[in-house]
Every structure is written in C-alpha cells, then in structure tokens.
Design a protein around this motif. Structure first.
Motif: not given
Length: 306
Positions: A19, A22, A82, A193, A196, A199-200, A280
């Motif tokens: 990732r 990040t 993501g 964070n 993220n 988004r989720d 993001m």
C-alpha cells in the motif's frame, strides 16, 4: 474495471500489498525528526538511512497484517477498494502475506539493533512497543482499528514517537522543539487513517467496527478533519514567530495549503468508496508535500540560523 479493482501479478502484486500510498506516514516523520536534530548539531547519514528503511518496513508490514487480519475476519473481498488485494484478487495465500509481514518485522528489528548500538538501548523498548502497536492495529482480540482511537494511535506512534526517536538517535537527548513540530505531522498521519475510515464507513459499520467516523457520522468527521488540518498550519505559524526557534523558512508549508482544501471538498462531494478514493489520495499527497516542505524549512533554518 477500475484500477483499484484490477488484479495484479509479478512484482506489482507485492508493490500494491505494501500500500505505497500510505508509506508517506513512515518516511515523513524521519525526515522531520532529522531536520529538527540539525537545529542542535550534526546528523548522521547512516542513521538517517537505517531509520528510514526500518520505518518503511514496519509500515509495510503493518499494512500486510491489515490485509491478513481483515481477510480472516471476512472484511475484504474482490470488490474492496483501498487494499493491496494480494489475497482476494492476486492469488497470494493468507499465510504467505502473514509470513512476509513477519519477515519485514525481523529485518526492521535487525536494523533497530544497529540504531540502538549507535545511540541507546532504550530505543529497543520503544521500537518493540511500536511494532506491537503495528500488529495490534488489526490483530489481537480487540484490534485498535475497530475502536474510535485508530487515528490517535496512528498519529501518535507514526508521528510523535518516530520524530522523537529520530531526533534522539542524532542528538542523544530530547527537546521540546521536535515535540511541537511533531504535532502537525501527527495530525496529518491521523487524517490519512480517518480518510480510510470515511471511505470504508458503510462496510465497517456492518462488520461491527466502532471507529470515530462511524460514531459521529461522515459530515462531522469531515469537519473534524478540516479543523485539524487548520491546526496543523496554526502550529507552524506559532513556531515561526517564537523567540527561540522561529524562522520564516517554516512558512514554506503554505505551498501545500491547497491540498487539504481539495481533500475536504472531495470528501463532501463524494459518497461511495470508489468515488472517495481521489479524496483519500489527496490526504496522502498532502502529508508528503507538507512533510517535505516542513523538513526543508527546518533544515534551512538550521543551516542559516535565520
């Protein structure tokens, strides 16, 4: 098919597993901590490089543990965005992802021993705690990422703690200066964070997670993000005009001010996970550019005395 849902092969599947968007959370604190140390004396390039690699490995391993445990808990599937997608899209076994994360931790630990040998063995204790937090963020009976404190843990350990460790290994002591300069960096990492979690949030809520975003809702979370971004700049403005460490070079961070505005606007404008990916991405870009500019400003202040 969106690039976020495309299967990867060869080197690319390992690259996505880490990732990379990040990883800014690992190298920015090292650069800022090193620049802060320059204010107090010389810095060692070898310690900078070893610390940088160790932090990148720990961050990448944390992402791999995230991939492993979220899959095991049934959170990730081939439609998830993501994530690295190593297990659900790219054919890697859960065990291989877990073992690779452990291998990264081992290499980071070996590098940590070198750092300790050149500074203080007390760093070993702090390093173990940081690695444990990385594992427990998604592992263990009550993962940190399932609580409202994910942003705080991410910002504190990846921001404040890493900056203070980096400063200490170069100078041999601690100071108020790197601590206050860590505040905006800690905030910006925590906001990656939070991005993220925004988004989720729908899938997270269905799985039983109780993140800050889920508790307060999307709108308040975005407003909180905007206020914290403002605080990041206000801290720098404050330090700029203090007697002991003030420097107009620090105002170079203003060049990144358009990015948090863009991120907040995009979060308000979009709602679905794929639609939120550009927003993001901007949070990661902001952390990188703000962090680089801050490190440059501190370094210029250190070498010019202005």
């Amino acid at each position: 098919m969106s690039e976020h849902l495309t299967a990867q092969t060869g080197f690319k599947k390992y690259y996505h597993l880490m990732r990379p968007h990040t990883l800014t959370a690992s190298f920015v604190p090292v650069l800022v901590g090193t620049a802060a140390a320059k204010m107090f004396g010389d810095v060692r390039v070898d310690l900078l490089m070893v610390m940088l690699i160790a932090c990148l490995l720990i961050q990448a391993a944390t992402n791999m543990f995230n991939e492993y445990f979220d899959y095991k808990r049934g959170l990730d599937d081939h439609t998830s965005v993501g994530i690295g997608g190593a297990i659900v899209r790219n054919g890697m076994s859960p065990k291989s992802v877990y073992n690779l994360a452990v291998a990264f931790y081992i290499v980071a630990a070996i590098l940590g021993l070198y750092i300790c040998s050149q500074s203080s063995w007390l760093i070993l204790i702090v390093g173990i705690v940081c690695m444990a937090v990385g594992y427990l963020y998604t592992g263990g009976p009550v993962p940190i990422s399932w609580t409202p404190f994910g942003e705080i843990f991410a910002g504190f350990f990846m921001g404040f703690v890493i900056i203070m460790i980096t400063f200490y290994i170069h100078t041999g002591h601690l100071s108020f200066y790197p601590a206050i300069m860590s505040i905006p960096v800690s905030i910006n990492i925590g906001m990656i964070n939070m991005a993220n979690n925004i988004r989720d949030r729908i899938k997270d809520k269905a799985s039983g997670r109780r993140t800050f975003v889920i508790l307060v809702g999307k709108t308040i979370a975005i407003i909180t993000m905007a206020l914290l971004y403002l605080i990041s700049f206000l801290v720098i403005f404050y330090v700029t005009f203090t007697k002991d460490y003030g420097s107009l070079f620090l105002l170079i961070v203003i060049l990144s001010a358009n990015l948090p505005i863009k991120a907040v606007r995009r979060f308000f404008a979009a709602d679905q996970p794929l639609e939120l990916m550009p927003a993001m991405k901007v949070t990661g870009q902001f952390n990188t550019i703000f962090g680089f500019l801050l490190a440059i400003g501190i370094y210029l202040s250190a070498i010019t005395g202005i």
